[in-house]
Design an enzyme around this catalytic site. Structure first.
Site, PDB file in Angstrom:
ATOM      1  N   ARG A 176       0.728  -1.036  -0.009  1.00 29.75           N
ATOM      2  CA  ARG A 176       0.000  -0.065  -0.139  1.00 29.75           C
ATOM      3  C   ARG A 176       0.817   1.313   0.029  1.00 29.75           C
ATOM      4  O   ARG A 176       0.488   2.260   0.675  1.00 29.75           O
ATOM      5  CB  ARG A 176      -1.044  -0.013   1.359  1.00 29.75           C
ATOM      6  N   SER A 226     -11.639  -2.332   1.725  1.00 26.23           N
ATOM      7  CA  SER A 226     -11.138  -2.784   2.824  1.00 26.23           C
ATOM      8  C   SER A 226     -11.000  -1.301   3.683  1.00 26.23           C
ATOM      9  O   SER A 226     -10.073  -0.506   3.240  1.00 26.23           O
ATOM     10  CB  SER A 226      -9.843  -3.447   2.659  1.00 26.23           C
ATOM     11  N   GLU A 296      -6.716   1.837   6.026  1.00 23.99           N
ATOM     12  CA  GLU A 296      -6.427   2.000   4.727  1.00 23.99           C
ATOM     13  C   GLU A 296      -7.136   3.097   3.681  1.00 23.99           C
ATOM     14  O   GLU A 296      -6.579   3.582   2.999  1.00 23.99           O
ATOM     15  CB  GLU A 296      -6.603   0.538   3.919  1.00 23.99           C
TER      16      GLU A 296
END
Length: 307
Positions: A176, A226, A296
């Site tokens: 990420r 998510s 996230e």
């Protein structure tokens, strides 16, 4: 001052591409968010450069927006300029075993183009509800695939607003993250290098991933995908479930009963509802397992007061 700034944007982009106090709830998959002070939709690289230049000259913060799939905007909105690439800068072209796409192209559209041309390797991204630009910034991934596996190079505007093409070997792509995220670059386009394969095999793999998503994810309710990053050695959804938080609610926001890694907007949730729920979940998981969940989802705007 505000009218003068609007006039500058209109001179570059045309009045139809410039909006004032645009509700961000219309531009995020959460369907949440207050008004953007300015909302602009450039059509070319040059227009993006000129738009950012206006922001810099007037010391106005700006944010590059795809289709808002990994984003929670404050109920107060955003005091600055939202630069949306999704609407206009979404061209996709195929060159032998490579696909060149602009930052605003949807991952699902790129996956369909790859399928039509018998190119494999991008199936994992076909169900991710985002644009190429955001996927590059975050090194998006699913089902064992990541953007770093298929990227050849990325064209960005660097901190000096110069056009630079970066090979994937220099992108510093991790979980990420990427050099684009670290440096605050603006992604304009990317080249993906894929592999020729049987079209039916590609289609079957995409069908399999779609079935898995439909069966396990709450696709019927607004969310941002998510909600938390995957902690090393754990799965966020399982930690949340084991903490007894399946279905946990704050206002109109809820931990999905179908997949605890998702926070869903069940009934006109506010951004503060979602923010508070995510904080509660993170705290509860820490208390029970001493594992700290990190968001996230990106938070945009002022969450500090009045919410």
């Amino acid at each position: 001052m505000r009218e003068e700034i609007k006039k500058q944007f209109c001179e570059i982009l045309g009045s139809e591409q410039v909006m004032i106090d645009e509700p961000m709830s219309c531009h995020t998959t959460f369907r949440i968010g207050g008004p953007a002070e300015y909302f602009v939709c450039p059509r070319t690289v040059q227009e993006v450069q000129k738009t950012i230049q206006i922001c810099l000259e007037n010391q106005i913060p700006y944010f590059i927006l795809g289709n808002g799939s990994n984003l929670l905007v404050s109920d107060h909105g955003y005091q600055g300029v939202i630069i949306q690439l999704f609407k206009n800068m979404n061209q996709i072209t195929v060159e032998k075993d490579c696909i060149r796409a602009q930052a605003g192209a949807l991952l699902s559209s790129i996956a369909k183009q790859a399928l039509a041309c018998g190119l494999a390797g991008f199936e994992f991204a076909g169900g991710i509800p985002g644009t190429l630009g955001g996927a590059v910034v975050m090194n998006a991934g699913a089902y064992g695939g990541e953007m770093k596996d298929v990227l050849d190079c990325v064209t960005v505007l660097n901190q000096e607003q110069e056009l630079v093409t970066i090979p994937v070997s220099e992108m510093k792509m991790g979980y990420r993250t990427s050099i684009v995220k670290e440096k605050g670059y603006t992604v304009l386009e990317a080249v993906l290098r894929l592999n020729p394969a049987d079209e039916e095999e590609i289609r079957e793999k995409m069908r399999d991933f779609t079935q898995r998503r439909v069966s396990k994810q709450p696709l019927d309710l607004p969310s941002a995908g998510s909600a938390f990053k995957r902690p090393e050695g754990y799965f966020a959804g399982k930690l949340i479930m084991d903490a007894g938080l399946r279905g946990y609610r704050v206002g109109g926001a809820q931990v999905s009963e179908k997949h605890c890694g998702f926070v869903v907007n069940t009934d006109h949730a506010t951004a503060q509802d979602v923010r508070q729920l995510m904080q509660d979940v993170s705290d509860r998981v820490w208390e029970k397992f001493h594992v700290r969940l990190e968001p996230e989802v990106k938070f945009l705007g002022d969450f500090s007061t009045g919410e």
